[in-house]
Scaffold this motif. Structure first.
Motif, PDB file in Angstrom:
ATOM      1  N   HIS A  45       0.830  -1.213   0.000  1.00 12.92           N
ATOM      2  CA  HIS A  45       0.000   0.000   0.000  1.00 12.92           C
ATOM      3  C   HIS A  45       0.859   1.255   0.000  1.00 12.92           C
ATOM      4  O   HIS A  45       1.985   1.260   0.492  1.00 12.92           O
ATOM      5  CB  HIS A  45      -0.874   0.039   1.254  1.00 12.92           C
ATOM      6  CG  HIS A  45      -2.104  -0.804   1.161  1.00 12.92           C
ATOM      7  ND1 HIS A  45      -3.083  -0.791   2.121  1.00 12.92           N
ATOM      8  CD2 HIS A  45      -2.519  -1.682   0.214  1.00 12.92           C
ATOM      9  CE1 HIS A  45      -4.047  -1.632   1.768  1.00 12.92           C
ATOM     10  NE2 HIS A  45      -3.728  -2.189   0.629  1.00 12.92           N
ATOM     11  N   MET A  57      -5.065   5.279   2.142  1.00 10.39           N
ATOM     12  CA  MET A  57      -4.151   4.305   1.560  1.00 10.39           C
ATOM     13  C   MET A  57      -4.830   3.532   0.446  1.00 10.39           C
ATOM     14  O   MET A  57      -6.021   3.255   0.479  1.00 10.39           O
ATOM     15  CB  MET A  57      -3.623   3.364   2.627  1.00 10.39           C
ATOM     16  CG  MET A  57      -4.653   2.576   3.350  1.00 10.39           C
ATOM     17  SD  MET A  57      -3.825   1.608   4.622  1.00 10.39           S
ATOM     18  CE  MET A  57      -5.256   0.871   5.399  1.00 10.39           C
ATOM     19  N   HIS A  80       3.599   0.960   2.985  1.00  8.08           N
ATOM     20  CA  HIS A  80       3.573  -0.081   4.008  1.00  8.08           C
ATOM     21  C   HIS A  80       3.089  -1.390   3.394  1.00  8.08           C
ATOM     22  O   HIS A  80       2.543  -1.400   2.296  1.00  8.08           O
ATOM     23  CB  HIS A  80       2.681   0.325   5.190  1.00  8.08           C
ATOM     24  CG  HIS A  80       1.279   0.673   4.797  1.00  8.08           C
ATOM     25  ND1 HIS A  80       0.931   1.926   4.355  1.00  8.08           N
ATOM     26  CD2 HIS A  80       0.153  -0.066   4.771  1.00  8.08           C
ATOM     27  CE1 HIS A  80      -0.367   1.947   4.080  1.00  8.08           C
ATOM     28  NE2 HIS A  80      -0.865   0.745   4.308  1.00  8.08           N
ATOM     29  N   MET A  82       0.387  -4.266   3.874  1.00  8.79           N
ATOM     30  CA  MET A  82      -0.903  -4.380   4.559  1.00  8.79           C
ATOM     31  C   MET A  82      -1.273  -5.839   4.732  1.00  8.79           C
ATOM     32  O   MET A  82      -1.230  -6.611   3.767  1.00  8.79           O
ATOM     33  CB  MET A  82      -1.969  -3.702   3.682  1.00  8.79           C
ATOM     34  CG  MET A  82      -3.197  -3.316   4.447  1.00  8.79           C
ATOM     35  SD  MET A  82      -2.824  -1.793   5.315  1.00  8.79           S
ATOM     36  CE  MET A  82      -3.851  -2.021   6.754  1.00  8.79           C
TER      37      MET A  82
HETATM   38 CU   LIG Z   1      -2.690  -0.164   3.949  1.00  5.74          CU
END
Ligand SMILES: [Cu+2]
Length: 130
Positions: A45, A57, A80, A82
């Protein structure tokens, strides 16, 4: 590929994994997504500014590219990993393993500790989830 200072945010439903992805190799590596025994899906993400100025996001188009001999940061409020639809809550002090798939078909396996983290609550934009 290693994940340095990696950690997962304690929580339920969905949560994120952060750290510094290091690519010691001679070729750029792109992480596309992956799997984890702890979650239904693992996605890459990024945070995208919305027209109203808020940050949401979405899945990162084209994945996360880590340059040859370089690194990429996964941080709250930015890119990041996820963990989507956790099978059970991740609790502080536990750990979670995940396998990331690269664009050239390799798998990278990481295990990271779970930590409580109060900042940077993220808002998911489910309309961008595919
Ligand atoms: Cu995310």
């Amino acid at each position: 590929m290693t994940l340095q200072s990696g950690w997962a945010k304690a929580g339920s439903g969905m949560t994120a994994v952060f750290g510094t992805v290091v690519n010691p190799g001679a070729k750029d590596v792109t992480l596309l997504g992956g799997s984890s025994p702890a979650a239904a899906d693992v996605q890459i993400h990024s945070m995208v500014k919305q027209p109203d100025g808020s940050m949401k996001m979405t899945q990162k188009q084209g994945g996360l590219t880590v340059p040859a001999g370089g690194s990429a940061e996964l941080t709250p409020g930015a890119d990041h990993i996820m963990l989507v639809n956790l099978h059970s809550a991740l609790v502080n002090g536990g750990d979670v393993s995940l396998v990331l798939r690269t664009a050239d078909g390799a798998n990278v396996e990481w295990t990271v500790p779970v930590r409580s983290f109060a900042g940077a609550e993220e808002t998911y934009a489910p309309e961008d989830h595919r």
